[in-house]
Design an enzyme around this catalytic site. Structure first.
Site, PDB file in Angstrom:
ATOM      1  N   ALA A   9      33.305  52.616  33.075  1.00 32.37           N
ATOM      2  CA  ALA A   9      33.711  51.318  33.618  1.00 32.37           C
ATOM      3  C   ALA A   9      33.260  51.140  35.059  1.00 32.37           C
ATOM      4  O   ALA A   9      33.872  50.408  35.827  1.00 32.37           O
ATOM      5  CB  ALA A   9      35.235  51.186  33.524  1.00 32.37           C
ATOM      6  N   ARG A  15      25.709  40.618  35.767  1.00 30.46           N
ATOM      7  CA  ARG A  15      25.472  39.458  34.903  1.00 30.46           C
ATOM      8  C   ARG A  15      26.682  38.515  34.831  1.00 30.46           C
ATOM      9  O   ARG A  15      26.586  37.406  34.333  1.00 30.46           O
ATOM     10  CB  ARG A  15      25.079  39.933  33.489  1.00 30.46           C
ATOM     11  CG  ARG A  15      23.684  40.541  33.432  1.00 30.46           C
ATOM     12  CD  ARG A  15      23.427  41.312  32.148  1.00 30.46           C
ATOM     13  NE  ARG A  15      23.971  42.661  32.198  1.00 30.46           N
ATOM     14  CZ  ARG A  15      23.829  43.576  31.229  1.00 30.46           C
ATOM     15  NH1 ARG A  15      23.181  43.275  30.119  1.00 30.46           N
ATOM     16  NH2 ARG A  15      24.348  44.785  31.359  1.00 30.46           N
ATOM     17  N   THR A  79      24.436  54.363  32.319  1.00 30.90           N
ATOM     18  CA  THR A  79      25.546  54.875  31.502  1.00 30.90           C
ATOM     19  C   THR A  79      25.538  56.404  31.426  1.00 30.90           C
ATOM     20  O   THR A  79      26.601  57.018  31.352  1.00 30.90           O
ATOM     21  CB  THR A  79      25.497  54.268  30.086  1.00 30.90           C
ATOM     22  OG1 THR A  79      24.133  54.229  29.621  1.00 30.90           O
ATOM     23  CG2 THR A  79      26.036  52.854  30.064  1.00 30.90           C
ATOM     24  N   ASP A 103      33.726  47.541  28.844  1.00 31.53           N
ATOM     25  CA  ASP A 103      33.454  46.120  28.585  1.00 31.53           C
ATOM     26  C   ASP A 103      33.452  45.805  27.086  1.00 31.53           C
ATOM     27  O   ASP A 103      32.900  44.796  26.672  1.00 31.53           O
ATOM     28  CB  ASP A 103      32.128  45.700  29.238  1.00 31.53           C
ATOM     29  CG  ASP A 103      30.917  46.349  28.582  1.00 31.53           C
ATOM     30  OD1 ASP A 103      31.093  47.244  27.738  1.00 31.53           O
ATOM     31  OD2 ASP A 103      29.788  45.947  28.920  1.00 31.53           O
ATOM     32  N   LYS A 350      65.709  27.997  39.447  1.00 33.43           N
ATOM     33  CA  LYS A 350      65.184  29.246  40.012  1.00 33.43           C
ATOM     34  C   LYS A 350      66.298  30.261  40.168  1.00 33.43           C
ATOM     35  O   LYS A 350      67.340  29.946  40.722  1.00 33.43           O
ATOM     36  CB  LYS A 350      64.562  28.966  41.380  1.00 33.43           C
ATOM     37  CG  LYS A 350      63.841  30.155  41.955  1.00 33.43           C
ATOM     38  CD  LYS A 350      63.966  30.253  43.462  1.00 33.43           C
ATOM     39  CE  LYS A 350      65.192  31.025  43.875  1.00 33.43           C
ATOM     40  NZ  LYS A 350      65.339  31.216  45.303  1.00 33.43           N
ATOM     41  N   ASN A 376      78.654  19.942  33.311  1.00 35.17           N
ATOM     42  CA  ASN A 376      77.701  18.835  33.270  1.00 35.17           C
ATOM     43  C   ASN A 376      77.148  18.598  34.666  1.00 35.17           C
ATOM     44  O   ASN A 376      77.896  18.349  35.613  1.00 35.17           O
ATOM     45  CB  ASN A 376      78.386  17.567  32.759  1.00 35.17           C
ATOM     46  CG  ASN A 376      77.342  16.493  32.509  1.00 35.17           C
ATOM     47  OD1 ASN A 376      76.697  16.480  31.465  1.00 35.17           O
ATOM     48  ND2 ASN A 376      77.126  15.634  33.487  1.00 35.17           N
ATOM     49  N   TYR A 386      68.693  26.726  50.880  1.00 38.45           N
ATOM     50  CA  TYR A 386      67.808  27.326  51.889  1.00 38.45           C
ATOM     51  C   TYR A 386      68.011  26.621  53.215  1.00 38.45           C
ATOM     52  O   TYR A 386      67.946  25.384  53.292  1.00 38.45           O
ATOM     53  CB  TYR A 386      66.371  27.157  51.386  1.00 38.45           C
ATOM     54  CG  TYR A 386      65.303  27.820  52.221  1.00 38.45           C
ATOM     55  CD1 TYR A 386      65.430  29.146  52.607  1.00 38.45           C
ATOM     56  CD2 TYR A 386      64.146  27.130  52.589  1.00 38.45           C
ATOM     57  CE1 TYR A 386      64.441  29.757  53.344  1.00 38.45           C
ATOM     58  CE2 TYR A 386      63.154  27.736  53.331  1.00 38.45           C
ATOM     59  CZ  TYR A 386      63.305  29.064  53.708  1.00 38.45           C
ATOM     60  OH  TYR A 386      62.322  29.672  54.447  1.00 38.45           O
TER      61      TYR A 386
HETATM   62  C1  UD1 Z   1      24.951  49.396  26.576  1.00 37.86           C
HETATM   63  C2  UD1 Z   1      24.017  50.281  25.768  1.00 37.86           C
HETATM   64  C3  UD1 Z   1      23.497  49.483  24.559  1.00 37.86           C
HETATM   65  C4  UD1 Z   1      24.662  48.994  23.735  1.00 37.86           C
HETATM   66  C5  UD1 Z   1      25.641  48.202  24.580  1.00 37.86           C
HETATM   67  C6  UD1 Z   1      26.901  47.929  23.772  1.00 37.86           C
HETATM   68  C7  UD1 Z   1      22.934  51.793  27.355  1.00 37.86           C
HETATM   69  C8  UD1 Z   1      21.705  52.106  28.125  1.00 37.86           C
HETATM   70  N1  UD1 Z   1      22.919  50.700  26.607  1.00 37.86           N
HETATM   71  O1  UD1 Z   1      24.183  48.329  27.082  1.00 37.86           O
HETATM   72  O2  UD1 Z   1      22.665  50.303  23.774  1.00 37.86           O
HETATM   73  O3  UD1 Z   1      24.201  48.205  22.657  1.00 37.86           O
HETATM   74  O4  UD1 Z   1      26.033  48.945  25.760  1.00 37.86           O
HETATM   75  O5  UD1 Z   1      27.732  47.028  24.402  1.00 37.86           O
HETATM   76  O6  UD1 Z   1      23.870  52.583  27.419  1.00 37.86           O
HETATM   77  N2  UD1 Z   1      28.474  51.612  33.319  1.00 37.86           N
HETATM   78  C9  UD1 Z   1      28.851  52.543  34.264  1.00 37.86           C
HETATM   79  N3  UD1 Z   1      27.954  52.925  35.211  1.00 37.86           N
HETATM   80  C10 UD1 Z   1      26.683  52.448  35.248  1.00 37.86           C
HETATM   81  C11 UD1 Z   1      26.296  51.507  34.282  1.00 37.86           C
HETATM   82  C12 UD1 Z   1      27.203  51.129  33.325  1.00 37.86           C
HETATM   83  O7  UD1 Z   1      29.999  52.999  34.270  1.00 37.86           O
HETATM   84  O8  UD1 Z   1      25.932  52.865  36.140  1.00 37.86           O
HETATM   85  C13 UD1 Z   1      29.471  51.171  32.332  1.00 37.86           C
HETATM   86  C14 UD1 Z   1      29.718  49.680  32.422  1.00 37.86           C
HETATM   87  O9  UD1 Z   1      30.798  49.414  33.317  1.00 37.86           O
HETATM   88  C15 UD1 Z   1      30.031  49.295  30.985  1.00 37.86           C
HETATM   89  C16 UD1 Z   1      29.316  50.351  30.159  1.00 37.86           C
HETATM   90  O10 UD1 Z   1      29.001  51.408  31.034  1.00 37.86           O
HETATM   91  O11 UD1 Z   1      31.419  49.333  30.733  1.00 37.86           O
HETATM   92  C17 UD1 Z   1      28.037  49.810  29.514  1.00 37.86           C
HETATM   93  O12 UD1 Z   1      27.164  49.395  30.538  1.00 37.86           O
HETATM   94  P1  UD1 Z   1      26.352  48.021  30.461  1.00 37.86           P
HETATM   95  O13 UD1 Z   1      25.536  47.887  31.672  1.00 37.86           O
HETATM   96  O14 UD1 Z   1      27.248  46.933  30.107  1.00 37.86           O
HETATM   97  O15 UD1 Z   1      25.395  48.357  29.223  1.00 37.86           O
HETATM   98  P2  UD1 Z   1      24.704  47.320  28.242  1.00 37.86           P
HETATM   99  O16 UD1 Z   1      23.504  46.765  28.899  1.00 37.86           O
HETATM  100  O17 UD1 Z   1      25.656  46.391  27.684  1.00 37.86           O
HETATM  101 CA    CA Z   2      27.767  45.970  28.094  1.00 35.45          CA
END
Ligand code: UD1
Ligand code: CA
Length: 461
Positions: A9, A15, A79, A103, A350, A376, A386
């Site tokens: 997370a 985006r 990730t 997410d 309140k 009533n 207040y």
């Molecule tokens: C990712 C997957 C994709 C999959 C999709 C599903 C990768 C490269 N791609 O893409 O294959 O179909 O999820 O929803 O893994 N996060 C971190 N640190 C970072 C980047 C991301 O903790 O540096 C966390 C984000 O907060 C998020 C999750 O990892 O909760 C996924 O990252 P996100 O950038 O949303 O990946 P997608 O492009 O959606």
């Molecule tokens: Ca995602």
């Protein structure tokens, strides 16, 4: 041993075009990350590690420390980088690791249990949960060879043929903790400047490990949220899921597509919900209630047979059996409305208790008051609670009659069965059985109009 769950997370969530970190955006009133944490807890993890990046404190404030271990990903480098950041918190653990995305908030504990079962039955070292997405949006595509998963290719890197594939990566994985050492072998994706966790599949297979792709669930459970439009789509899915469950339990919706009901709310059988009603937080509504249109009820408790009339706002309050509130009423936090009591048009209450059978039907403010039974309260009554600095209490005992347009200057007490004449400003306690009137006696000036009339006519000429 139960798996350890790691929730990724830490992503920047660019985006979303927002100053709020993506996983703190709310879905049906609850942050995305909180939905995922709740699913992980309900699934039953031995430990739950949440990987956070910037704005760590804001997420911690929401989630608390209960059953959560936090890890920090200093640099948002993908990730795989996020998972690597969780490794210190995992030290000494030997077993399955469940990886979730912060997410992907619609995931259910039932689905995770199914996934674990398949992962174990098929004796995989690494499993990916996949689903069919039509269209496949920007999800990573599952590339199979002879029916078996060979690798995952990200949308950006996919060939036109690969882009046609509808089986996509949910971002949910189960892997033996021993597989995590392969994170080291993931190389930087130069196009995006990130380390992709998805690359671990091909690397594991090359090492002779067993990887599986399990097509489970649907987009309504696995949709990932990267943009506001996806957040809206997820809202539709979740709203549908919640209202369908409630209908199954015996709740009637006049228009289920227009209501917003928190996933934590409970609603009893034969309750009827009219259009455009919002029920938030941990609200509990009893059986046989009617909630008319445009009302918002947050963190409140309604007993059986309560009626909420149109356009009413109820916050952190309690309404007892058979009471009616609204239209256009506002119960502010800490209000308790007694059995069969009636709170009507343009009444604000309140931090007050209104006793059984009491009525405040029109244009009234009741703050910091305790009102007994069968009282009533006339139209336009105001508790002046207040003085600019402090709040004071008003007590109105059982069977009191407060005439219209009364001001009760607190602290003040009106004893049982007492009457207050209309238009009074009550600054002293009224004893039981007394009549209190404080307005200036009426004076009639006879012939006043005739005396005044010539002057006005002259002025007009
Ligand atoms: C990712 C997957 C994709 C999959 C999709 C599903 C990768 C490269 N791609 O893409 O294959 O179909 O999820 O929803 O893994 N996060 C971190 N640190 C970072 C980047 C991301 O903790 O540096 C966390 C984000 O907060 C998020 C999750 O990892 O909760 C996924 O990252 P996100 O950038 O949303 O990946 P997608 O492009 O959606
Ligand atoms: Ca995602």
């Amino acid at each position: 041993m139960k798996p350890t769950t790691i929730i990724l997370a830490a992503g920047a969530g660019t985006r979303m075009k927002s100053s709020v970190p993506k996983v703190l955006h709310k879905l049906m009133g609850k942050p995305l990350i909180a939905h995922v944490v709740d699913a992980a807890h309900a699934f039953g993890s031995s430990k739950c590690i949440v990987v956070l990046g910037k704005h760590t404190q804001a997420a911690k404030d929401i989630l608390g420390t209960n059953q959560i271990t936090y890890a920090l990903q200093e640099k948002q480098d993908g990730t795989a980088g996020a998972l690597r950041a969780a490794l210190p918190a995992l030290r000494g653990f030997n077993g399955d690791v469940l990886i979730l995305s912060g997410d992907t908030p619609l995931v259910t504990p039932e689905l995770l249990k199914k996934f674990l079962k398949q992962h174990k039955q098929n004796k995989k070292d690494l499993s990916v949960m996949t689903f069919n997405a039509e269209p496949p949006h920007a999800y990573g595509r599952i590339i199979r060879e002879s029916g078996k998963i060979a690798r995952i290719v990200e949308d950006k890197d996919a060939s036109p043929e690969e882009k046609q594939i509808n089986e996509v990566n949910s971002g949910i994985y189960l892997m033996k903790s021993s597989v995590l050492k392969l994170l080291r072998n993931i190389s930087l994706n130069k196009a995006k400047g990130e380390y992709y966790l998805t690359d671990i599949v091909a690397i594991a297979l090359k090492k002779g490990l067993k990887a599986g792709a399990h097509m489970l669930g649907s987009e309504t459970e696995l949709t990932g949220i990267n943009t506001r439009a996806e957040l809206q789509r997820a809202t539709l899915f979740m709203r549908y899921r919640i209202t369908a469950d409630l209908m199954q339990q015996g709740v009637t919706f006049i228009d289920a597509s227009s209501v917003f009901i928190s996933s934590e709310a409970k609603i009893g059988q034969d309750t009827i919900i009219y259009p455009n009603v919002h029920i938030e937080g941990k609200t509990i509504i009893g059986k046989g209630c009617t909630i008319y249109p445009n009302s918002r009820i947050a963190d409140s408790r309604l007993a059986d047979g309560v009626i909420i009339k149109d356009s009413t706002l109820i916050e952190s309050s309690e309404i007892k059996q058979g009471a009616a509130v609204g239209p256009f009423a506002h119960l502010r936090p800490g209000s308790v409305i007694g059995e069969s009591a009636k709170i009507g048009n343009f009444v604000e209450i309140k931090k007050s208790v209104v006793g059984k059978g009491s009525k405040a039907s029109h244009l009234t403010y009741i703050g910091d008051a305790v009102i007994g039974k069968d009282v009533n309260i006339g139209a336009g009554t105001i508790t002046c609670n207040y003085d600019g600095k402090n709040k004071f209490r008003t007590e109105i005992q059982d069977n009191v009659f407060i005439g219209s347009d009364t001001q009760l200057v607190a602290p003040v007490k009106v004893g049982r069965r007492a009457y207050v004449g209309a238009g009074s400003t009550i600054t002293h306690d009224v004893p039981a059985d007394a009549l209190a009137v404080s307005r200036t006696p009426q004076k009639n000036i006879s012939g006043w109009v005739k005396k005044r009339a010539p002057k006005t006519e002259k002025k007009g000429k």
